[in-house]
Design a protein around this motif. Structure first.
Motif, mmCIF file in Angstrom:
data_model
loop_
_atom_site.group_PDB
_atom_site.id
_atom_site.type_symbol
_atom_site.label_atom_id
_atom_site.label_comp_id
_atom_site.label_asym_id
_atom_site.label_seq_id
_atom_site.Cartn_x
_atom_site.Cartn_y
_atom_site.Cartn_z
ATOM 1 N N VAL A 58 14.145 62.991 80.520
ATOM 2 C CA VAL A 58 13.497 64.224 81.191
ATOM 3 C C VAL A 58 11.897 64.414 80.681
ATOM 4 O O VAL A 58 10.873 64.982 81.835
ATOM 5 N N TYR A 59 11.362 64.272 79.617
ATOM 6 C CA TYR A 59 9.539 63.837 79.560
ATOM 7 C C TYR A 59 9.481 62.008 79.760
ATOM 8 O O TYR A 59 8.416 61.866 79.997
ATOM 9 N N PHE A 60 10.016 61.830 80.762
ATOM 10 C CA PHE A 60 9.016 60.536 81.054
ATOM 11 C C PHE A 60 8.112 60.505 81.952
ATOM 12 O O PHE A 60 7.829 61.382 82.489
ATOM 13 N N GLN A 61 6.816 59.656 81.404
ATOM 14 C CA GLN A 61 5.762 59.529 81.794
ATOM 15 C C GLN A 61 5.567 58.373 82.445
ATOM 16 O O GLN A 61 5.688 56.936 82.514
ATOM 17 N N PRO A 62 5.608 58.061 84.094
ATOM 18 C CA PRO A 62 5.401 57.566 84.980
ATOM 19 C C PRO A 62 4.449 56.128 84.837
ATOM 20 O O PRO A 62 3.097 56.893 83.988
ATOM 21 N N ILE A 63 4.378 55.078 85.196
ATOM 22 C CA ILE A 63 3.305 54.001 84.107
ATOM 23 C C ILE A 63 2.636 53.908 86.251
ATOM 24 O O ILE A 63 3.033 53.561 86.882
ATOM 25 N N ASN A 96 6.622 73.381 83.202
ATOM 26 C CA ASN A 96 7.730 74.172 82.424
ATOM 27 C C ASN A 96 8.706 73.111 84.005
ATOM 28 O O ASN A 96 10.065 73.842 83.241
ATOM 29 N N LYS A 97 9.065 72.845 84.780
ATOM 30 C CA LYS A 97 10.332 72.076 85.094
ATOM 31 C C LYS A 97 11.573 70.862 84.682
ATOM 32 O O LYS A 97 12.079 70.534 84.404
ATOM 33 N N ARG A 98 10.249 70.577 83.664
ATOM 34 C CA ARG A 98 10.976 69.501 82.600
ATOM 35 C C ARG A 98 11.367 70.204 81.468
ATOM 36 O O ARG A 98 12.651 69.981 80.990
#
Length: 627
Positions: free
Chosen positions: A411-416, A471-473
């Motif tokens: 859910v809180y994944f940060q793209p590289i 908020n969406k996450r």
């Protein structure tokens, strides 16, 4: 630090409140599982001065009887004490899972731990987990031991011993904890082998070995060169002369070889020694509770009874049944459907590792640790070969951690992004310098600078993107968890209110409690010196009526369906029971009695007893005094 402690206390109290709310209704019920009934009888017998297996027999390790007896001693000799014990055990397990989650990830660890603890509090009610089963009670010991392992990269000897001691106590509740021990040993070995051997971590031991090894080789080489020990003095002064008087340089076989080089070349030896020491210290703590219990039984002269009940009977119990793949698949299907969120997260974990995390196994090694722990607990379920519902509770701690990990990380994944802010800024500075040097004469350079500015603007927009999406996450996380949370909360709230209404407002003390109703019926018609015999129903009736028990095999299935594991003949034991002339015999209307035992029982019922009444499918036969 005070703020940290206060936060931990608040979180612990929060888990206690969650567990109390979800399990409040259990405080009003006499029995939730047949197993806990025999544990209560064994604990009550222990409080009366009798060791387990002597007056009340079971094939469980003695730790669970000791734990029950401590709860009944501290909180009062009642079933309510056992219900409170299960609430406390669930609270500690949830809290330890929170601490493990906080330790396995620096950024999102708090969220992972909180989610894992809440999931355990909810899903521990499934699979007969509402009862004080062994899997609920040894879970705090297992998770506490794993917490010590995950919190520190390098455990001191005292902490390794403490880990072994905690797991040893857990094994005295159920021997299948040995599979959790296997998981911890594998993870501990992995950590020990991954430790770097450096001057800071190596300590004095490696330095001494390096020093003497260097001195030995240098001294021997120069001894043979100068043909005498007299010239060895020059080795340490740095100058020696040959027969012509010209100085010669002593041979140094270790020239250029530093202490760091020596330690790095011998790292494998030290790691193996450290690993061996880890096994020895852990094993010492592990077997200490078993040795203490064995010494007690030997002292009181019941060592043979202890060995038979805990080892021989269990080996016979496992050998009674062949492994069935169809039964396993059927049970797994039921588990997946009943705990769909947890199992979906388990199936999602490989996708997370290979797709989202891009096979960065070193960075995600803690998730791999959790998967390894889960595999070991799953082996424990397979070893049982029976696949009872509560056996699957052993999977729950690692499964909740895996679920919390993959949910929060996904859910809180940060793209590289390929271009970082620092690299873009550096490129912009370089371009600006070239631009000044050429006075804006190079068009390609200007184009490159414009492109760079565009990329910087895009990166800035990206940096604002997570805050926009926050908020969406949270909404995504809410949608994932809303169903299990709402279902558990709604169901248990309704059940809690029902018990409060009928027990306290309407004053029906046996509402929704068949065992309490039957016990109340029997107490009005019996004295404390009378016997009752429960053939195939809940043995908690013995405790509720507080009358005499005609056999040490109070767990009904032992005589009626599992007599192979007993140290006595079932039919002979039935004769011994009938010689004590029980006033009542309780027989449930279900087909779980062996034909041989049922035939022998029917002969006694037909000649010496009559059916007095039936209470909710439980037949109460009373002794016929006219015969």
């Amino acid at each position: 630090m005070t703020k940290n402690i206060n936060q931990k206390i608040i979180i612990f109290l929060g888990f206690f409140g969650l567990s109390f709310f979800l399990r409040f209704w259990t405080l009003f019920v006499s029995v939730l599982d047949k197993d806990e009934s025999i544990y209560i009888l064994g604990a009550d017998s222990l409080l009366n001065g009798n060791l387990p297996y002597i007056n009340i027999w079971d094939n469980k390790p003695p730790g669970i009887f000791i734990l029950f007896s401590l709860a009944m001693l501290i909180l009062g000799n009642s079933i309510l004490s056992i219900r409170i014990l299960s609430i406390i055990a669930t609270t500690f397990t949830s809290y330890f899972l929170y601490r493990i989650g906080a330790a396995i990830d620096e950024k999102q660890g708090e969220k992972i731990g909180l989610l894992a603890g809440c999931l355990y509090g909810i899903f521990s009610l499934h699979n007969d987990g509402a009862a004080a089963n062994a899997e609920i009670l040894f879970a705090p010991f297992v998770t506490g031991a794993f917490l010590l392992l995950f919190r520190e990269h390098k455990l001191s000897n005292i902490k390794v011993f403490l880990v072994g001691l905690i797991l040893g106590m857990g094994m005295q509740i159920k021997y299948l904890v040995i599979m959790d021990v296997l998981g911890l040993v594998l993870l501990g070995s992995w950590q020990q082998l991954s430790l770097p051997v450096s001057l800071r971590q190596g300590g004095v031991k490696e330095s001494i070995l390096w020093f003497f090894h260097r001195i030995k080789n240098t001294a021997l080489s120069n001894f043979y060169l100068f043909k005498g020990g007299e010239r060895l003095r020059g080795i340490f002064s740095g100058v020696n002369r040959n027969e012509t008087g010209k100085p010669i340089k002593p041979i140094n076989n270790w020239q250029g070889f530093t202490q760091e080089n020596f330690i790095s070349r011998t790292a494998g030896i030290f790691k193996k020694f450290s690993l061996f020491k880890f096994y020895i210290i852990l094993g010492t703590g592990l077997i200490l509770p078993a040795i203490a219990i064995a010494v007690i039984y030997q002292f009181y002269g019941y060592f043979d009874e202890y060995i038979y009940a805990t080892l021989t009977a269990n080996s016979k119990y496992v050998a009674m049944l062949d492994f069935s793949w169809s039964n396993l698949l059927s049970r797994l299907n039921k588990q997946i459907l009943g705990n769909i969120l947890l199992w979906l997260c388990l199936f999602w974990s490989p996708i997370y590792l290979f797709v989202l995390a891009r096979r960065k196994f070193k960075q995600e090694r803690k998730l791999i640790y959790l998967l390894l722990w889960f595999c070991c607990t799953f082996l424990a379920v397979l070893l049982s070969k029976r696949f009872y519902n509560h056996y699957f509770l052993q999977l729950l701690p690692p499964l909740c951690l895996i679920s919390g990990y993959v949910i929060i990380k996904s859910v809180y994944f940060q793209p590289i992004v390929n271009l970082t802010r620092s690299k873009l800024g550096e490129e912009q500075n370089n371009l600006s310098h070239d631009e000044k040097a050429t006075h804006l004469k190079n068009k390609e350079l200007v184009s490159s600078q414009a492109n760079c500015k565009t990329q910087i603007a895009a990166l800035r927009n990206y940096l604002k993107f997570p805050s926009f999406l926050t908020n969406k996450r949270h909404i995504a996380l809410f949608l994932i968890l809303i169903y299990p949370l709402a279902q558990a909360g709604y169901n248990k709230l309704g059940k809690n209110l029902e018990f409060i209404y009928y027990r306290y407002i309407r004053g029906i003390d046996t509402w929704d409690d068949r065992e309490a109703f039957i016990a109340k019926y029997l107490r009005q018609r019996m004295t404390l010196d009378d016997y009752i015999y429960i053939v195939n129903y809940e043995p908690i009736i013995y405790y509720l009526v507080q009358t005499k028990i005609p056999t040490k095999y109070a767990f009904s299935s032992h005589l009626t369906a599992m007599s192979q594991i007993l140290p006595t003949d079932a039919i002979q034991e039935l004769e011994n029971i009938m010689q004590k002339k029980p006033i009542y015999i309780l027989l449930a209307e279900k087909d779980n009695i062996s034909p041989e035992y049922r035939n022998a029982l029917n002969q006694y019922l037909e000649t010496n007893y009559f059916l007095e009444t039936t209470i909710q499918n439980v037949q109460l036969y009373r002794q016929d005094v006219s015969n």
